[in-house]
Design a protein around this motif. Structure first.
Motif, mmCIF file in Angstrom:
data_model
loop_
_atom_site.group_PDB
_atom_site.id
_atom_site.type_symbol
_atom_site.label_atom_id
_atom_site.label_comp_id
_atom_site.label_asym_id
_atom_site.label_seq_id
_atom_site.Cartn_x
_atom_site.Cartn_y
_atom_site.Cartn_z
ATOM 1 N N ARG A 267 10.414 -10.309 -5.473
ATOM 2 C CA ARG A 267 10.338 -9.968 -6.897
ATOM 3 C C ARG A 267 10.311 -8.452 -7.072
ATOM 4 N NH1 ARG A 267 5.500 -7.834 -8.087
ATOM 5 N NH2 ARG A 267 3.677 -8.460 -6.897
ATOM 6 N N PRO A 268 10.638 -7.958 -8.263
ATOM 7 C CA PRO A 268 10.448 -6.531 -8.535
ATOM 8 C C PRO A 268 8.975 -6.180 -8.316
ATOM 9 C CG PRO A 268 11.750 -7.555 -10.276
ATOM 10 C CD PRO A 268 11.238 -8.677 -9.410
ATOM 11 N N GLY A 269 8.734 -5.161 -7.535
ATOM 12 C CA GLY A 269 7.366 -4.820 -7.175
ATOM 13 C C GLY A 269 6.899 -5.517 -5.910
ATOM 14 N N GLY A 270 7.680 -6.474 -5.416
ATOM 15 C CA GLY A 270 7.346 -7.172 -4.177
ATOM 16 C C GLY A 270 7.681 -6.325 -2.959
ATOM 17 N N ASN A 271 7.401 -6.898 -1.790
ATOM 18 C CA ASN A 271 7.576 -6.137 -0.543
ATOM 19 C C ASN A 271 8.279 -6.952 0.533
ATOM 20 O OD1 ASN A 271 5.906 -3.485 -0.760
ATOM 21 N ND2 ASN A 271 4.662 -5.068 -1.738
ATOM 22 N N GLN B 240 2.733 -6.864 2.796
ATOM 23 C CA GLN B 240 1.529 -6.848 1.953
ATOM 24 C C GLN B 240 1.148 -8.221 1.409
ATOM 25 O OE1 GLN B 240 1.518 -3.505 -0.842
ATOM 26 N NE2 GLN B 240 2.744 -2.284 0.545
ATOM 27 N N HIS C 235 13.440 -2.574 -7.248
ATOM 28 C CA HIS C 235 11.999 -2.290 -7.259
ATOM 29 C C HIS C 235 11.263 -2.881 -6.058
ATOM 30 C CE1 HIS C 235 11.732 -1.240 -11.791
ATOM 31 N NE2 HIS C 235 11.392 -0.182 -11.107
ATOM 32 N N VAL C 236 12.003 -3.244 -5.020
ATOM 33 C CA VAL C 236 11.387 -3.869 -3.844
ATOM 34 C C VAL C 236 10.976 -2.788 -2.842
ATOM 35 C CG1 VAL C 236 11.863 -5.335 -1.840
ATOM 36 C CG2 VAL C 236 12.574 -6.064 -4.128
ATOM 37 N N GLY C 237 9.809 -2.936 -2.260
ATOM 38 C CA GLY C 237 9.351 -2.031 -1.213
ATOM 39 C C GLY C 237 9.760 -2.568 0.153
ATOM 40 N N LEU C 238 10.121 -1.661 1.037
ATOM 41 C CA LEU C 238 10.610 -2.013 2.380
ATOM 42 C C LEU C 238 9.803 -1.278 3.431
ATOM 43 C CD1 LEU C 238 14.493 -1.468 2.645
ATOM 44 C CD2 LEU C 238 13.246 -3.601 2.934
#
Lengths: 338, 338
Positions: free
Chosen positions: A253-257, A159, A278-281
């Motif tokens: 970062r937290p909220g990062g992808n 993203q 909080h990382v998206g994968l």
């Protein structure tokens, strides 16, 4: 015709094989314009993927339509086409959802280091150009069929947004193309993790703003230093090892992808660690077909020039040297001319 | 004051404790209006999280500001406030990025099953209502401070969109609130995996369209049957076991998303499996603070009514019975009145 066959680790030979034929009405056969060696071809070359018996190699191709099956109505002999390593009918629910590399009729290509190639699901897979592009454009279009499309997906899955900070883990051809993608998507800061001078230079030429040479925890600490202690918005993982994946997850970062496109080898993600990060994968084989029309345009218009990842060009009969040069990191990526 | 303390698995007692005091200038102390027992409180109650020594319990609360520290300028005694289980200054980079539950000053609440509670980072954590809401609205507002905020994050992380199909794994209070969230975000089809009649009824009341009672591979097969063989756009994982996580990942379509909010216990995600699934994953402790103003409005206006997850109300002195009823699944969630 002649095509590359792997017999054992380190043993790839150009051999005379049967000419490919139309097997299904949805097939096409193309005459290869150019093909190449992929970083993932090095897994069996290095003996890290087991090879039980000799089999053809290669999944990257552009070429000229030679023959089409009865149901292939939108293509005709003589057209110049760009495809993808994953074939797709481009009509099933997964294709319509933009994930053509999960097409319900998907077949992975595996015989493309050859003079002629049979393309399953030809109508949904191949994109024809309006005219036959000049030969100087062929390497860029070949890159689009795999490494550039894959780098694009890494940036898409991670993203990358205008003004954001992106980290690219891996300085192979995919990682370098991921730099192009991050730049095109508007990343303001692009940090590349690389220890290899030639690749660092190309990364900077493609738009990287920072190079980090440290790895592991030290590499992560450097990324944190460069991102206000927080981590990057987007991390593009282009290797596929346990170490690179850990590095990628810890750099976001937290909220990062994290978009991960290196085929994972012995990677397990700890659920609790992912949770608290909080990382998206999102990963997977890139849905290159989704991006083809756009990426072909960008190459033809000169907006991007991923052809620079090919720093070695060989005739197809020297295919083994092409593998070896990449294995020894003497070449980033080898172009093969039939 | 009186507050709940856990001494050992199955042994929670209401005891007389020191009144909480302002320890830092960023603290506030509130008088608890109502509090409750969380599904995650059952982990130590069941002995699945080790408890080395006796400690207070509870992280859900609404109440009246009793006292504020010198730096808490936006709150004043007497105000009615809603908070979250994770405190946040709401000014750091992670807070500004919308992930307040990764606030650089975060402290997790853990002493809320009590008459008074000290709230760290009070200014960034607590949201005051304009007026003191009627008591009939307290349970809904209490739900917002944790389970409703968490269900909302599950739907947000799973990227529920209007017209989409969502699967909710887990029929606890969070899972049921996740149904509310999916419905509010416009999911057209909401499939809940549940085997418990009372919870199925509440799920249907909250907007579920289908109930799946099968688990494991059979459960996944049922989801595939209901979604044209492809899987769901969004899966909201609200349990946290290896089995529920596997079920969630296998229920999502390629390109779909799993939002996971059950704290993972012994969960490892296979990298290669995740890769080829094309499924996106994001989890974590919910950034409830991000959603508080919106969710408080929805409860006060009657747009949503998550209070229905409280099907047992007890005076605080019966806190142990509150745990036991939930452990034996006699109650979905226990409200405690100080």
């Amino acid at each position: 015709m002649r095509g590359a066959v792997i017999h054992a680790p380190g043993d790839v030979r150009l051999e005379t094989l049967d000419d490919p034929k139309i097997l299904k009405p949805t097939d096409a056969v193309i005459r290869t314009a150019v093909t190449c060696v992929c970083g993932s071809d090095l897994w069996p070359w290095r003996g890290l993927d087991t090879t039980d018996e000799a089999h053809p190699m290669g999944h990257e191709y552009i070429g000229f339509v030679e023959e089409v099956g009865a149901e292939v109505t939108a293509l005709k002999p003589g057209q110049f086409v760009v495809g993808s390593f994953a074939t797709s009918d481009n009509t099933c629910a997964n294709c319509l959802g933009g994930f053509q590399s999960s097409c319900l009729s998907r077949e992975f290509m595996s015989t493309c280091q050859a003079e002629y190639v049979r393309i399953p699901n030809a109508q949904g897979t191949l994109v024809a150009t309006d005219e036959v592009p000049g030969e100087e454009l062929w390497p860029g279009l070949l890159a689009v069929s795999d490494v550039m499309g894959t780098g694009w997906y890494a940036a898409d899955a991670a993203q990358v947004k205008p003004g954001s900070t992106a980290v690219v883990v891996g300085d192979g051809a995919v990682g370098l193309c991921a730099v192009i993608a991050a730049k095109e998507m508007g990343a303001e800061r692009i940090i590349v993790m690389s220890r290899h001078e030639t690749r660092q230079k190309l990364a900077l030429e493609f738009g990287a703003t920072d190079i980090v040479t440290e790895r592991g925890d030290e590499g992560v600490a450097r990324i944190k230093d460069l991102t206000g202690g927080i981590g990057a918005d987007s991390v593009l993982e282009c290797v596929g090892t346990a170490q690179s994946m850990r590095q990628a997850m810890h750099s976001a970062r937290p909220g990062g992808n994290v978009g991960f496109v290196g085929v994972p080898h012995d990677v397990a993600v700890d659920g609790e660690e992912l949770f608290y990060s909080h990382v998206g994968l999102r990963g997977g084989p890139a849905p290159v077909r989704r991006y083809l029309p756009d990426l072909i345009d960008r190459v033809l218009s000169g907006q991007i020039n991923p052809s620079k990842v090919f720093d070695l060009t060989l005739p197809l009969e020297h295919v083994a040297e092409g593998y070896q040069a990449m294995d020894e990191r003497r070449a980033i990526k080898t172009l093969l001319k039939p």
